[in-house]
Design an enzyme around this catalytic site. Structure first.
Site, PDB file in Angstrom:
ATOM      1  N   ASP A 172       0.955  -1.111   0.193  1.00  0.00           N
ATOM      2  CA  ASP A 172       0.012   0.153  -0.011  1.00  0.00           C
ATOM      3  C   ASP A 172       0.823   1.280  -0.172  1.00  0.00           C
ATOM      4  O   ASP A 172       1.230   1.595   1.262  1.00  0.00           O
ATOM      5  CB  ASP A 172      -1.042   0.004   1.344  1.00  0.00           C
ATOM      6  CG  ASP A 172      -2.005   1.083   1.192  1.00  0.00           C
ATOM      7  OD1 ASP A 172      -1.864   2.158   0.360  1.00  0.00           O
ATOM      8  OD2 ASP A 172      -2.821   1.187   1.825  1.00  0.00           O
ATOM      9  N   HIS A 177       1.053   8.021   3.533  1.00  0.00           N
ATOM     10  CA  HIS A 177       1.765   7.267   4.461  1.00  0.00           C
ATOM     11  C   HIS A 177       3.223   7.499   4.416  1.00  0.00           C
ATOM     12  O   HIS A 177       4.164   7.075   5.249  1.00  0.00           O
ATOM     13  CB  HIS A 177       1.595   5.887   4.395  1.00  0.00           C
ATOM     14  CG  HIS A 177       0.162   5.482   4.577  1.00  0.00           C
ATOM     15  ND1 HIS A 177      -0.519   5.587   5.317  1.00  0.00           N
ATOM     16  CD2 HIS A 177      -0.811   5.034   3.580  1.00  0.00           C
ATOM     17  CE1 HIS A 177      -1.920   5.107   5.197  1.00  0.00           C
ATOM     18  NE2 HIS A 177      -1.795   4.565   4.201  1.00  0.00           N
TER      19      HIS A 177
END
Length: 269
Positions: A172, A177
């Site tokens: 991911d 992030h």
């Protein structure tokens, strides 16, 4: 009368994903396994964490996003469920099929369930999509209530500063992030930890304090209530008295970040 969403039940195709011991070990390290957890990080005695399956199946919600089901800049991963059917081998390939399950109409938003099936697991992503409600569908079931009362066990769940940067290498690679600018665009002071990483880290900690093995997960679920920043230490609260496994939630500075958590291990009574 309620109207089903046009995408409800849609076929998202199938995919075979290959992996090896290195991928499984990298994943275990990313969610908090230590060098002494030899059956999670040493290829000669490797047991694959069941939550690793969720990285193999990440393609499925991405396919639905690519069809324009939601705005990737505003959609949120609301909840996750996992049912383990058979242990993942240390290396190999997994054939998966995916479809859209229910689509719930929350008025100002929609919730899309993305269901992935393989011989090893069945997993469901629930994606909260602002601006996609109002199509006349059912609101769906009420949000599961978190456990109440005094927890049976209270412990801590530490995260580490580089955890999001490491976990993203498992599949991911969403910018929130890793990229400070992307995180700032959603109102966060710095890049946030993946919800699935927090969930898997919680499983490791729960197994440690209850005497279970983290590779013995049979069922897992949880809702992502608030962002976690890498390096934060969470308070993990467990209710172990139920017959359906362990209920749990994670809290940071009084704010629930992971709620309605449930996990059942193979040796649960």
């Amino acid at each position: 009368m309620t109207e089903p969403h046009p995408l409800a039940g849609a076929d998202l195709g199938s995919r075979t994903v290959r992996y090896d011991e290195r991928d499984a070990i990298l994943y275990a390290l990313a969610v908090g396994a230590g060098a002494s957890d030899l059956d999670l990080v040493f290829e000669r005695r490797l047991r694959v964490l069941p939550t690793f399956a969720l990285t193999l199946a990440q393609w499925a919600p991405d396919v639905l996003a690519g069809r324009g089901a939601w705005d990737v800049a505003t959609a949120l991963h609301g909840a996750q469920r996992l049912q383990v059917l058979d242990p993942l081998p240390a290396s190999g390939e997994v054939l998966m099929t995916a479809r859209v399950g229910d689509v719930w109409d929350k008025g100002s938003a929609a919730v899309f369930d993305v269901v992935v099936q393989s011989r090893y697991f069945r997993a469901t992503w629930s994606i909260f999509a602002p601006g996609r409600g109002g199509f006349g569908g059912s609101r769906g079931p009420a949000t599961p209530a978190s456990s109440e009362g005094v927890p049976d066990v209270e412990t801590t769940l530490p995260t580490f500063a580089t955890q999001a940067a490491l976990y993203r290498l498992t599949g991911d690679r969403h910018l929130i992030h890793i990229d400070p600018a992307a995180a700032a665009a959603i109102g966060q002071p710095r890049p946030i930890l993946h919800g699935l990483c927090t969930l898997a880290a919680a499983v490791l900690r729960i197994a440690a304090v209850t005497g279970a093995h983290p590779a013995d997960v049979l069922e897992l679920g949880g809702r992502f209530a608030a962002p976690v920043l890498p390096g934060q230490v969470l308070d993990l609260q467990l209710w172990t008295g139920g017959g359906a496994g362990t209920a749990f939630r994670a809290v940071h500075a009084g704010t629930p970040v992971l709620t309605a958590g449930t996990v059942r291990f193979q040796d649960s009574r």
